[in-house]
Design a protein around this motif. Sequence first.
Motif, PDB file in Angstrom:
ATOM      1  N   MET A   1       5.849 -10.103 -24.229  1.00  0.00           N
ATOM      2  CA  MET A   1       5.918  -8.986 -24.946  1.00  0.00           C
ATOM      3  C   MET A   1       7.382  -8.496 -24.647  1.00  0.00           C
ATOM      4  N   MET A   2       8.011  -8.453 -23.312  1.00  0.00           N
ATOM      5  CA  MET A   2       9.301  -7.892 -23.191  1.00  0.00           C
ATOM      6  C   MET A   2      10.386  -8.700 -24.126  1.00  0.00           C
ATOM      7  N   ASN A   3       9.819  -9.931 -24.311  1.00  0.00           N
ATOM      8  CA  ASN A   3      10.888 -10.791 -25.114  1.00  0.00           C
ATOM      9  C   ASN A   3      10.700 -10.624 -26.660  1.00  0.00           C
ATOM     10  N   GLY A   4       9.915  -9.427 -26.977  1.00  0.00           N
ATOM     11  CA  GLY A   4       9.552  -9.178 -28.444  1.00  0.00           C
ATOM     12  C   GLY A   4       8.333  -9.837 -29.057  1.00  0.00           C
ATOM     13  N   GLU A   5       7.564 -10.609 -28.417  1.00  0.00           N
ATOM     14  CA  GLU A   5       6.443 -11.300 -28.842  1.00  0.00           C
ATOM     15  C   GLU A   5       5.307 -10.353 -28.886  1.00  0.00           C
ATOM     16  N   LYS A   6       4.989 -10.282 -30.177  1.00  0.00           N
ATOM     17  CA  LYS A   6       3.588  -9.244 -30.126  1.00  0.00           C
ATOM     18  C   LYS A   6       2.158  -9.753 -30.277  1.00  0.00           C
ATOM     19  N   SER A   7       2.236 -10.951 -30.969  1.00  0.00           N
ATOM     20  CA  SER A   7       1.012 -11.655 -31.086  1.00  0.00           C
ATOM     21  C   SER A   7       0.505 -12.481 -30.077  1.00  0.00           C
ATOM     22  N   VAL A   8       0.289 -11.823 -28.675  1.00  0.00           N
ATOM     23  CA  VAL A   8       0.033 -12.535 -27.419  1.00  0.00           C
ATOM     24  C   VAL A   8      -1.373 -11.667 -26.906  1.00  0.00           C
ATOM     25  N   ILE A   9      -2.350 -12.499 -26.481  1.00  0.00           N
ATOM     26  CA  ILE A   9      -3.384 -11.733 -25.898  1.00  0.00           C
ATOM     27  C   ILE A   9      -3.902 -12.733 -24.633  1.00  0.00           C
ATOM     28  N   ALA A  10      -4.423 -11.866 -23.546  1.00  0.00           N
ATOM     29  CA  ALA A  10      -4.857 -12.499 -22.299  1.00  0.00           C
ATOM     30  C   ALA A  10      -6.544 -11.991 -22.427  1.00  0.00           C
ATOM     31  N   PHE A  11      -7.324 -12.970 -22.202  1.00  0.00           N
ATOM     32  CA  PHE A  11      -8.867 -12.518 -22.242  1.00  0.00           C
ATOM     33  C   PHE A  11      -9.068 -12.634 -20.699  1.00  0.00           C
ATOM     34  N   ASN A  12      -9.143 -11.497 -20.078  1.00  0.00           N
ATOM     35  CA  ASN A  12      -9.431 -11.380 -18.737  1.00  0.00           C
ATOM     36  C   ASN A  12     -10.192 -10.122 -18.521  1.00  0.00           C
ATOM     37  N   SER A  13     -10.283  -9.635 -17.113  1.00  0.00           N
ATOM     38  CA  SER A  13     -11.048  -8.391 -16.755  1.00  0.00           C
ATOM     39  C   SER A  13     -10.615  -7.115 -17.177  1.00  0.00           C
ATOM     40  N   PHE A  14      -9.246  -7.110 -17.660  1.00  0.00           N
ATOM     41  CA  PHE A  14      -8.305  -6.097 -17.982  1.00  0.00           C
ATOM     42  C   PHE A  14      -8.914  -5.628 -19.017  1.00  0.00           C
ATOM     43  N   LEU A  15      -9.325  -6.490 -20.088  1.00  0.00           N
ATOM     44  CA  LEU A  15      -9.924  -6.120 -21.491  1.00  0.00           C
ATOM     45  C   LEU A  15     -11.282  -5.499 -21.257  1.00  0.00           C
ATOM     46  N   THR A  16     -11.599  -4.528 -22.292  1.00  0.00           N
ATOM     47  CA  THR A  16     -13.195  -3.963 -22.099  1.00  0.00           C
ATOM     48  C   THR A  16     -13.811  -4.869 -23.069  1.00  0.00           C
ATOM     49  N   GLN A  17     -15.076  -4.621 -23.075  1.00  0.00           N
ATOM     50  CA  GLN A  17     -16.001  -5.468 -23.860  1.00  0.00           C
ATOM     51  C   GLN A  17     -15.675  -5.524 -25.280  1.00  0.00           C
ATOM     52  N   GLU A  18     -15.381  -4.177 -25.640  1.00  0.00           N
ATOM     53  CA  GLU A  18     -15.022  -3.854 -26.975  1.00  0.00           C
ATOM     54  C   GLU A  18     -13.729  -4.677 -27.377  1.00  0.00           C
ATOM     55  N   GLU A  19     -12.675  -4.486 -26.365  1.00  0.00           N
ATOM     56  CA  GLU A  19     -11.327  -5.116 -26.589  1.00  0.00           C
ATOM     57  C   GLU A  19     -11.551  -6.542 -26.850  1.00  0.00           C
ATOM     58  N   LYS A  20     -12.475  -7.318 -25.982  1.00  0.00           N
ATOM     59  CA  LYS A  20     -12.480  -8.663 -26.241  1.00  0.00           C
ATOM     60  C   LYS A  20     -13.295  -8.780 -27.554  1.00  0.00           C
ATOM     61  N   TYR A  21     -14.177  -8.085 -27.848  1.00  0.00           N
ATOM     62  CA  TYR A  21     -15.001  -8.322 -29.011  1.00  0.00           C
ATOM     63  C   TYR A  21     -13.929  -8.232 -30.442  1.00  0.00           C
ATOM     64  N   GLN A  22     -13.320  -7.152 -30.297  1.00  0.00           N
ATOM     65  CA  GLN A  22     -12.143  -6.929 -31.336  1.00  0.00           C
ATOM     66  C   GLN A  22     -10.910  -8.203 -31.699  1.00  0.00           C
ATOM     67  N   ALA A  23     -10.629  -8.584 -30.447  1.00  0.00           N
ATOM     68  CA  ALA A  23      -9.684  -9.531 -30.140  1.00  0.00           C
ATOM     69  C   ALA A  23     -10.320 -10.982 -30.710  1.00  0.00           C
ATOM     70  N   LEU A  24     -11.414 -11.405 -30.433  1.00  0.00           N
ATOM     71  CA  LEU A  24     -12.268 -12.421 -30.744  1.00  0.00           C
ATOM     72  C   LEU A  24     -12.264 -12.581 -32.432  1.00  0.00           C
ATOM     73  N   LEU A  25     -12.863 -11.342 -32.843  1.00  0.00           N
ATOM     74  CA  LEU A  25     -12.816 -11.165 -34.231  1.00  0.00           C
ATOM     75  C   LEU A  25     -11.497 -11.307 -35.159  1.00  0.00           C
ATOM     76  N   HIS A  26     -10.611 -11.069 -34.523  1.00  0.00           N
ATOM     77  CA  HIS A  26      -9.114 -11.283 -35.282  1.00  0.00           C
ATOM     78  C   HIS A  26      -8.298 -12.131 -34.542  1.00  0.00           C
ATOM     79  N   LEU A  27      -8.880 -13.473 -33.801  1.00  0.00           N
ATOM     80  CA  LEU A  27      -8.311 -14.181 -33.099  1.00  0.00           C
ATOM     81  C   LEU A  27      -7.118 -14.935 -33.820  1.00  0.00           C
ATOM     82  N   ASN A  28      -7.319 -15.156 -34.867  1.00  0.00           N
ATOM     83  CA  ASN A  28      -5.983 -15.720 -35.906  1.00  0.00           C
ATOM     84  C   ASN A  28      -4.757 -15.075 -35.862  1.00  0.00           C
ATOM     85  N   LYS A  29      -4.918 -13.960 -35.559  1.00  0.00           N
ATOM     86  CA  LYS A  29      -3.639 -12.758 -35.502  1.00  0.00           C
ATOM     87  C   LYS A  29      -2.838 -13.054 -34.456  1.00  0.00           C
ATOM     88  N   TYR A  30      -3.412 -14.118 -33.284  1.00  0.00           N
ATOM     89  CA  TYR A  30      -2.588 -14.316 -32.104  1.00  0.00           C
ATOM     90  C   TYR A  30      -2.043 -15.672 -32.041  1.00  0.00           C
TER      91      TYR A  30
END
Length: 502
Positions: free
Chosen positions: A76-105
Amino acid sequence: MDLEFHLEKHFNYTSFRVGQKEVITSILDGKHTIAMLPTGTGKSLCYQLSGYLLKGQIVIISPLLSLMQDQVEQLMMNGEKSVIAFNSFLTQEEKYQALLHLNKYKFIFLSPEMLQSESIIKRLGEQQIGLFVIDEAHCISQWGYDFRPDYLKLGDVREKLGNPLTLALTATATPEVKEDLIESLGLGNWNEFIYSVDRPNISLSVETISSYQDKTERLVELIKNLKGPGIIYFSSKKVSEQMAVLLKERGIDKVMAYHGGMEQESRVLIQQQFLHGQLDIICATSAFGMGINKGNIRYVIHFHMPLQLESYLQEIGRAGRDGLKSLAVLLYSPGDEQLPYQLAESELPSEAQIEWIYQWFVEHDEAVKNIEPFENEVRRLAGLTDIQWRMIKNYLCESEAASLQENFLQLKIFINQRLQIKRKKINEMHMWAQPPYEECRRKKILKYFKEDKTIEVEDCCDQCGIDLASFYTDSDNHKTAEDAFDWKRHLAEILLISERSE
């Protein structure tokens, strides 16, 4: 393809470090690749630059939340926005939305445990995976120092995902571990890039000190004299905090503690302060340093003896990433090996815990077929950590034993085998720190990894001779708390205190 052009375009570097270009070329040629690159050579760049040059998404399997988070933040500091980490720092809703739009990453980071979720496997299977990356790949091997049962399933996961192009990365793997890794992944044909674990620019020193108090005084003396910045490693969260306080009391400025028990926001703040020079010294547990991209760390000191040579190499490898002269010091007191033995035993479920769980299953036979509704209760009553429970659950679910009793007997054997491996690793680390004085410490490490020492190194180790004065700084350049008031540091400390009290 002009890889140097793309390296400068995406990362602003003009040349590759050892092994990077060869690994990236292999990947771009469509070859499964196993790479063992020394610590500090930028393994993550191998998949990051490849990712920009490959079609499809890059899936990275990482064993540690802190390492995963560090890599995400660096991208992200290098300017990359299309990155995601599936871990405990994400809420259930955030995980759901990330999975729903997984092709964006473009870059998708996951723990091996996350890949046991059918919903995640299903969504990944619907994507175009350009590269499947296994970071810290030594975790696959049952003979490795940091074996993770869920890593063993990555071969099956690859198959479910259509056997995508795969890169396995590690910095510390013996030949035995490497062979186990290859067999588990079932790669078929692959390219292999195995480089020496040696870091010639890091001088190795072990100081034997008679008592804890003397060791503390020696640590203070070293910190006051050594050129920084530096990291001090401890095996105890409590001691890391106590030592940070002590150093400040002794007039040593710009020092903070860091360990896995701290709030995520505090850890991120301390990392950023260290990266940007607002802190010079970190009193850390092994939770600190994975993925930290700071080139000018001049020394690493171990106050406690690590559990194995592999993790010792990982940790001292955070020094001297700019290629300049750096120092690694292990402060050893007779009996220090007892703490690693205790830590190794605490990582595994005890025989008493296994017996209790067996009796619980006998009384709750409905749980044998489906443990999930009872997991929290069993874990709480047995007093198991997450890792201990995952190990037991994984073994019980995968076992083909004819009866529950046989299943638990096999589990006991497996746990005992793991404990013996850990004890063997501790003993090897302990023996490395001992005399005979005539044997080079660097040579002993290389021999452990089945390598030969082929070059002479200036200031090699304490056995060969080190000019410690060359690592010292002038006292005039060493600012203390009394010398100057740093308002940025003071504000950061106030924020940290505020966060901890909430």
